[in-house]
Scaffold this motif. Structure first.
Motif, PDB file in Angstrom:
ATOM      1  N   PHE A 297       0.838  -1.192   0.000  1.00  0.00           N
ATOM      2  CA  PHE A 297       0.000   0.000   0.000  1.00  0.00           C
ATOM      3  C   PHE A 297       0.880   1.251   0.000  1.00  0.00           C
ATOM      4  O   PHE A 297       2.076   1.208   0.306  1.00  0.00           O
ATOM      5  N   TYR A 298       0.282   2.362  -0.334  1.00  0.00           N
ATOM      6  CA  TYR A 298       0.879   3.701  -0.269  1.00  0.00           C
ATOM      7  C   TYR A 298       2.244   3.789  -0.964  1.00  0.00           C
ATOM      8  O   TYR A 298       3.171   4.400  -0.483  1.00  0.00           O
ATOM      9  N   TYR A 325      -7.283  -2.669  -5.736  1.00  0.00           N
ATOM     10  CA  TYR A 325      -8.694  -2.623  -5.364  1.00  0.00           C
ATOM     11  C   TYR A 325      -9.424  -3.742  -6.099  1.00  0.00           C
ATOM     12  O   TYR A 325      -9.036  -4.124  -7.218  1.00  0.00           O
ATOM     13  N   GLY A 360      -8.390  -1.346  -0.950  1.00  0.00           N
ATOM     14  CA  GLY A 360      -7.210  -0.509  -1.066  1.00  0.00           C
ATOM     15  C   GLY A 360      -6.262  -0.998  -2.154  1.00  0.00           C
ATOM     16  O   GLY A 360      -6.529  -1.989  -2.842  1.00  0.00           O
ATOM     17  N   SER A 361      -5.136  -0.318  -2.318  1.00  0.00           N
ATOM     18  CA  SER A 361      -4.223  -0.692  -3.399  1.00  0.00           C
ATOM     19  C   SER A 361      -2.800  -0.256  -3.097  1.00  0.00           C
ATOM     20  O   SER A 361      -2.526   0.418  -2.102  1.00  0.00           O
ATOM     21  N   HIS A 364      -2.697   3.631  -2.723  1.00  0.00           N
ATOM     22  CA  HIS A 364      -3.489   4.382  -1.770  1.00  0.00           C
ATOM     23  C   HIS A 364      -2.969   4.285  -0.334  1.00  0.00           C
ATOM     24  O   HIS A 364      -2.235   3.356   0.008  1.00  0.00           O
ATOM     25  N   SER A 365      -3.417   5.229   0.473  1.00  0.00           N
ATOM     26  CA  SER A 365      -3.000   5.308   1.869  1.00  0.00           C
ATOM     27  C   SER A 365      -3.475   4.107   2.669  1.00  0.00           C
ATOM     28  O   SER A 365      -4.379   3.371   2.260  1.00  0.00           O
ATOM     29  N   HIS A 368      -7.229   3.231   3.383  1.00  0.00           N
ATOM     30  CA  HIS A 368      -8.003   2.631   2.292  1.00  0.00           C
ATOM     31  C   HIS A 368      -8.035   1.104   2.411  1.00  0.00           C
ATOM     32  O   HIS A 368      -8.921   0.465   1.833  1.00  0.00           O
ATOM     33  N   CYS A 369      -7.070   0.538   3.111  1.00  0.00           N
ATOM     34  CA  CYS A 369      -6.941  -0.918   3.197  1.00  0.00           C
ATOM     35  C   CYS A 369      -7.743  -1.526   4.345  1.00  0.00           C
ATOM     36  O   CYS A 369      -7.755  -2.756   4.494  1.00  0.00           O
ATOM     37  N   PHE A 375     -15.250   2.015  -1.248  1.00  0.00           N
ATOM     38  CA  PHE A 375     -14.955   2.989  -2.289  1.00  0.00           C
ATOM     39  C   PHE A 375     -15.842   2.645  -3.484  1.00  0.00           C
ATOM     40  O   PHE A 375     -16.466   1.565  -3.531  1.00  0.00           O
ATOM     41  N   TYR A 385      -4.708   0.286 -10.571  1.00  0.00           N
ATOM     42  CA  TYR A 385      -4.882  -0.263  -9.218  1.00  0.00           C
ATOM     43  C   TYR A 385      -6.277  -0.861  -9.043  1.00  0.00           C
ATOM     44  O   TYR A 385      -6.730  -1.084  -7.943  1.00  0.00           O
TER      45      TYR A 385
END
Length: 397
Positions: A297-298, A325, A360-361, A364-365, A368-369, A375, A385
């Motif tokens: 992530f991030y 995602y 999340g991905s 992303h921050s 998001h996970c 989302f 993503y």
């Protein structure tokens, strides 16, 4: 092959609906049930006026397949279904299960068996034309005949050919609290109100669909739309496929279903969160925090990473947090007010121009996970993503 102890199912229908009902017959048979259909089961030389009532009497379930064309057909309902209802009425109470099944958005006709007061319109119908129509039917059968449910395997692999396997993990049924509590850090209003969800057992992909798996399935026969063989931005056979929109992910599932003769689809949002949490109530499946050693992530890894690089959750699933995602079936709803209390896809109300994505991905921050984070995007959106994994709900035999 159907188990001799599985429910016997009579399929009543009009000739106009023969093609759709033959497909239903095949799917029921593939899942271990014993359907009966004149086109399939009448032997040349048999008298249908004798054999059809006999087949109804021997059935455990009577499915009345209805459509706008068949209901409007002059004399069809009166002639075919009245004979069937007469036979149903002669059976002891509780020995046959009657299901009106709508093949399209038709009106259930008023049809009575006067002596015993049976009226087809009094029975709650099933909308087979919905995206999860067949799964609704299987749930109804399993509810009425729980002991007849085929044995579920623990895990299995789908052989896609060319040495490529798709690993599916058995997820046991249960209940969980969907959404996040009011005091969870980084919580959004869209994650509430929390609500209890009942989850039947199902299978889900051990990993997001990889680029190699995508490439093999993309070469299978087209169902609705064309698929690019190499759509991903970050190339690598064992990296997750990305840059695919919702329609392309759904096409992948349909081609896989056609190839395997089992039903595959995208997960519902409830299935996805249940699988992600794996029995946990914390923000992440690994606890209150998530590290770069546990998920991608991030932008810690400047793109996607090979599936399975990071630890699995308690269900044995990898990359439920981060990497890409994952598309779900459901339309977007701004919160859970009025959400189903089971794992059906939520397709009523809401905004049908947006679909849910989860997990999340790489880009992303951290927040998001979280297991509860939701989302959305338009179904035609493609980003490097956005990926997906598949679900198989119907019991395999």
């Amino acid at each position: 092959m159907p188990d001799s102890s599985s429910p016997r199912i009579f399929l009543a229908h009009a000739s106009e609906d023969k093609t759709a009902v033959i497909k239903l017959y095949d799917r029921l048979q593939q899942q271990g049930y014993q359907p009966w259909l004149d086109k399939k089961d009448l032997i040349p030389g048999q008298k249908w006026r004798e054999e059809i009532p006999k087949a109804i009497r021997n059935s455990d379930i009577f499915i009345a397949c209805l459509s706008q064309r068949s209901v409007a057909k002059q004399g069809y309902v009166q002639r075919e279904f009245r004979m069937a209802l007469n036979v149903c009425a002669d059976k002891p109470p509780g020995t046959i299960y009657l299901i009106p099944l709508r093949l399209d958005d038709c009106q259930i006709p008023e049809l009575r068996q006067e002596e015993y007061g049976i009226n087809l319109a009094d029975y709650h119908w099933l909308d087979y034309f919905e995206s999860d129509g067949f799964e609704q039917l299987v749930r109804a059968i399993q509810h009425q005949f729980p002991k007849a449910q085929p044995e579920l395997e623990q895990d299995f692999q789908v052989d896609l050919g060319s040495g490529i396997k798709l690993e599916m993990v058995f997820i046991p049924g249960g209940e969980f609290m969907m959404g996040s509590p009011d005091d969870e850090v980084d919580r959004f209003e869209s994650e509430g109100p929390q609500h209890q969800v009942h989850v039947p057992a199902f299978y889900i992909g051990k990993y997001p669909v990889t680029q190699r798996q995508w490439e093999v399935v993309a070469q299978l026969a087209k169902v609705n739309i064309d698929l690019k063989h190499k759509p991903s931005h970050f190339q690598g056979d064992n990296r997750p496929v990305e840059s695919v929109d919702w329609f392309e992910a759904a096409e992948f599932c349909q081609r896989l279903s056609q190839y395997t003769r089992h039903t595959y689809r995208l997960p519902s949002e409830a299935e996805w969160e249940y699988a992600c949490r794996a029995g946990t109530k914390t923000p992440y499946a690994f606890g209150n925090h998530l590290s770069a050693a546990q998920a991608n992530f991030y932008r810690h890894y400047s793109g996607t990473t090979k599936v399975g690089r990071f630890p699995a959750n308690q269900f044995g699933l990898h990359d439920m947090h981060g990497n890409v995602y994952e598309w779900c079936i459901d339309h977007w709803h701004g919160n859970y007010a009025g959400a189903p209390n089971d794992t059906r896809a939520w397709l009523t109300g809401g905004d049908d121009e947006y679909f849910v994505i989860r997990g999340g991905s790489w880009f992303h921050s951290l927040w998001h996970c979280r297991s509860a984070y939701r989302f959305n995007n338009t179904p035609s959106s493609r980003f490097n993503y956005f990926g997906f994994r598949v679900v198989c709900v119907v019991p395999r035999t």
